[in-house]
Scaffold this active site. Sequence first.
Site, mmCIF file in Angstrom:
data_model
loop_
_atom_site.group_PDB
_atom_site.id
_atom_site.type_symbol
_atom_site.label_atom_id
_atom_site.label_comp_id
_atom_site.label_asym_id
_atom_site.label_seq_id
_atom_site.Cartn_x
_atom_site.Cartn_y
_atom_site.Cartn_z
ATOM 1 N N GLY A 352 0.969 -1.488 0.100
ATOM 2 C CA GLY A 352 0.080 0.225 0.030
ATOM 3 C C GLY A 352 1.102 1.374 0.090
ATOM 4 N N ALA A 353 1.905 1.734 1.086
ATOM 5 C CA ALA A 353 2.752 2.474 0.739
ATOM 6 C C ALA A 353 3.611 1.569 1.477
ATOM 7 C CB ALA A 353 2.136 3.581 1.376
ATOM 8 N N MET A 354 5.208 2.545 2.062
ATOM 9 C CA MET A 354 5.831 2.384 2.046
ATOM 10 C C MET A 354 7.303 4.149 2.422
ATOM 11 S SD MET A 354 8.621 0.251 2.754
ATOM 12 C CE MET A 354 10.039 0.601 4.477
ATOM 13 N N GLU A 355 7.158 3.165 3.940
ATOM 14 C CA GLU A 355 7.638 4.883 5.677
ATOM 15 C C GLU A 355 8.798 4.862 4.842
ATOM 16 O OE1 GLU A 355 8.086 0.640 7.679
ATOM 17 O OE2 GLU A 355 6.943 1.512 6.787
ATOM 18 N N ASN A 356 9.486 4.820 3.795
ATOM 19 C CA ASN A 356 10.678 5.558 3.512
ATOM 20 C C ASN A 356 11.603 6.756 4.239
ATOM 21 O OD1 ASN A 356 11.661 3.021 1.376
ATOM 22 N ND2 ASN A 356 10.082 5.066 0.218
ATOM 23 N N HIS A 388 -0.757 6.213 8.407
ATOM 24 C CA HIS A 388 0.145 4.657 9.157
ATOM 25 C C HIS A 388 1.667 5.298 8.852
ATOM 26 C CE1 HIS A 388 0.584 0.583 9.368
ATOM 27 N NE2 HIS A 388 1.722 1.225 8.455
ATOM 28 N N GLU A 389 1.544 5.387 7.541
ATOM 29 C CA GLU A 389 3.364 5.777 7.381
ATOM 30 C C GLU A 389 3.653 6.633 8.043
ATOM 31 O OE1 GLU A 389 4.116 3.566 5.410
ATOM 32 O OE2 GLU A 389 2.346 3.188 5.193
ATOM 33 N N HIS A 392 5.563 5.963 11.275
ATOM 34 C CA HIS A 392 6.766 4.992 11.118
ATOM 35 C C HIS A 392 7.578 6.156 11.447
ATOM 36 C CE1 HIS A 392 5.662 0.839 10.928
ATOM 37 N NE2 HIS A 392 4.888 1.079 9.636
#
Length: 962
Positions: A352-356, A388-389, A392
């Site tokens: 869904g997404a990535m918290e880079n 959510h991201e 993080h």
Amino acid sequence: MGKGFFISRSMAWGALLLGAVAVAMIVALSIVYAQEKSKNVSGPNGRTMAVTTVSTSTAAPTTTPTPSNNTWDRYRLPDTLKPQYYNLTLWPRLQVNQHGLYIFTGNSSVVFTCVKETDLVLIHSNNLNLTDIDGHLARLTALDRTIAPAINATWLQVETEFLVVQLKGKLSAGRSYQLDTEFQGELTDNLGGFYRSEYDEDGEKKVVATTQMQPTDARKAFPCFDEPAMKAVFYITLIHEPGTVALSNGMDKETVNATIEGTEVTVTTFEPTKRMSTYLVAFIVCDFAYISASNENVLIRIWARRKAIEKGHGEYALNVTGPILKFYESYYNTTYPLFKSDQVALPDFNAGAMENWGLITYRETTLLYDPHTSSNRNRERVVTIISHELAHMWFGNLVTLRWWNDLWLNEGFASYMEYLGADHAEPTWGIKDSIVLNDVHTVFQIDALVSSHPLSSREDEINKPEQINELFDSISYSKGASVLRMLSEFLSEPVFVKGLNTYLNQFAFSNTVYSDLWDHFQQAVDNTPSISLPHTVTDIMNRWILQMGFPVVTIDTRTGGLSQKHFLVDPKSVVKRPSEFNYEWYIPITWMKTGLGQESYWLLQKTATHTPLITTENEWVLANINVTGYYRVNYDGANWERLVHQLSSDHQVIPVINRAQLVDDAFNLARAKIINITLALGTTKYLYRETEFMPWESVVSNINYLFFIFDRTEVYGPMQAYFKKLVTPLFSYFQKITLNWTRVPSGHNDQYNQVNAVWLACLTGLQDCNNLARGWFRQWMQDPANNPIHPVLRTTVYCVAIAEGGAEEWEFGWEMFRNASIAVEAEKLRYALACSRVPWLVNRYLLYTLDPTKIRKQDAASTIDHISGNVVGQLLAWDFIRERWEYIIKQFGTSFYNVINGVTRRFSTKFELKQLQQFKKDYGSGAPALEESIVRTVANIGWLAENKEPVLNWFLSQNSKS
């Protein structure tokens, strides 16, 4: 990392949609690429960095030697070296080379400290073609005016994904060294590591070079110490085509034009990152546009395709990001540690997404919002995923798990916090309560199987990349969120927040294990005299995270007795996983009695007696108020009858969340053969008077199981008639308040419940509903430029119209899907196309999933899952994947096993069980998804045999009443 797929549970389509899976890398190491001369450019801190492509080394071995018991045959890095910083330069080519491949070249210098004396350097490298440097695959130098030991041999240990550098002497403890590598890789479309994403804009093909490193794919982009505890600072330089934009974790500090080997390029150098893990490193080269805003000292930018930005699809994300960041700074009592927050919508993205850190990547559907085509659920999806991201950025990025066995702490925490951040951004939605439906009730279904697993595993149990990938499941996300919510409730939010504050401050830029967090919560408890716990936080919470499953609490209102038991949906299944706690929990019980307020009690043994629970014949007891506890509740028969009677006489006396809970608990207790199914069905009789979303959503989710189990039996007709009778008043209610469907309700949850009303009415054959859906769709077919269907109802209406129609409707839907320029609209159509009941259309659609020019690879798994939700499509999908399984696994990887869960969810016969067992024998020994499907099928067979006749008789008796 954000959850992979999302679809309205109010549709009750039945299955957990699983993330589209990564494709196996296809780098051809045997191809000798054309060499280019090295050319030096200015790198970070003025260092000179070579920019070169890679030649195949002939002076050193590049294949795996004979396996041994040496350190390089283990999957974990030894504790001898610790990285300090990387200097990394990468040059992605957005045009194919003479071999028809998209490639990237680069070089990396990693400076590390020797912690323990050793004659071995191990660094991760996977699918990279390393160049020859002075006869080896790497160069080692010392940084403290000493001489580094000479290299004896270098090779790639393919199985464990290491570049092995064997030395003739030993590195000295306390000294620093530098390892240089030069390499080449392929920008595949596998959605992992450094990969490419493609899209069309104004008839022109555009290529994006982007990354997805979590959990173990940074090693596909550059050689690195690819474990979360190996934090370092990254100095990154990207070389890219003029006119394109380069992004990374840090802010760009210099962009210059240069000529390298006769090619005009742009060189972008970035500010050094904070000290962080390799899985958070990110870089992108693209032709995107952006919009921006400032949140005090933080620059916020939303990046996407130019057309999407021009049409304003990034505005909503931009508007909510600042308030959510500000909320978290206050909640964590810790300032956001970066100067910018870039958020990028990618056409192809696995999760869904990535918290880079500083460069968060998303699917387009989870970042972009168009009020003209997106529904309120799409909007909620955007704000919760952003929340959510951003959660993080502190919990996961600033403070990071030491090893992947504690993944649940990262993802469970962000999955809990997403509701708090989203609630701050959209305070009128009441979104915090949604965790009960979206996470608690959903993960109960998985955690009630013997194939479940504890939240936290022993560190030595999780070693291989595939073992790590298996942890990214609903247990880690949804159960993690649920137990943390329970913890916050019994501690109280102020104590919970106080513990988080000290935890984040102590371990900033470092790594922890879950017990560190328990210690800080305990300190907060000890410093709060008003809080009294029966045991330490560690003793209480370890029982929830170190053993799988959850309890069902049974309350006997005649005696005040309480008991707890490990809840299993199949009571005959055998739990083979031992537990040091013997499957007992310390359970915070909240309860209320007729007309009285909430009370609390701790159940600390298998059985106990609490006399205030004793009732008179006119009183009822209701437990787990607002479902803050992670457990189900059962009662004695008389109390169940009084609760059902209360629903029928005045349902609003019972809190709305608990009305949803009573239905969900009852149906699942019936599936586990703890209560009769007729009692569970009795909890639905009051629904003709219910207009609230949460109880209806719970009913829709639970009867979905009945529809899957019975839609091939004689029970289906009477069942359909009963629920048609229940939903007709709800359908009429929404027809009235929407002025005959000319507008949508103003309330957020009312819009969701309108979808429930239309879906269930059409499913049960209410002619007014089917006429409405088909009429709207036909109107759209006659004038494709003007869609008369409101975005809130499109998924349902599209599905109903295509299911009721034939080839003409399907072909129109396919044309609209192919031409859709907005991802959320394409997603609705992609789902609806799976609703067709015409076998040849369904089979053709299945074939399309293997053609990335028709269905993106990221969407292949969920499309097959959609198709299998259709009673016609389920059998076709099962035959399809069995016939092509070896090809599918070769193309998509072993994660595709998760599709089996959806395809087999109707299985309820011994013949189907044998087919599934044979499939496991042939292809999937050890695959958790297959084991889960077998366990569920066995439970379905037993449940159907015992309940088919009483369910049929109950529906017949109810239908005979007016």
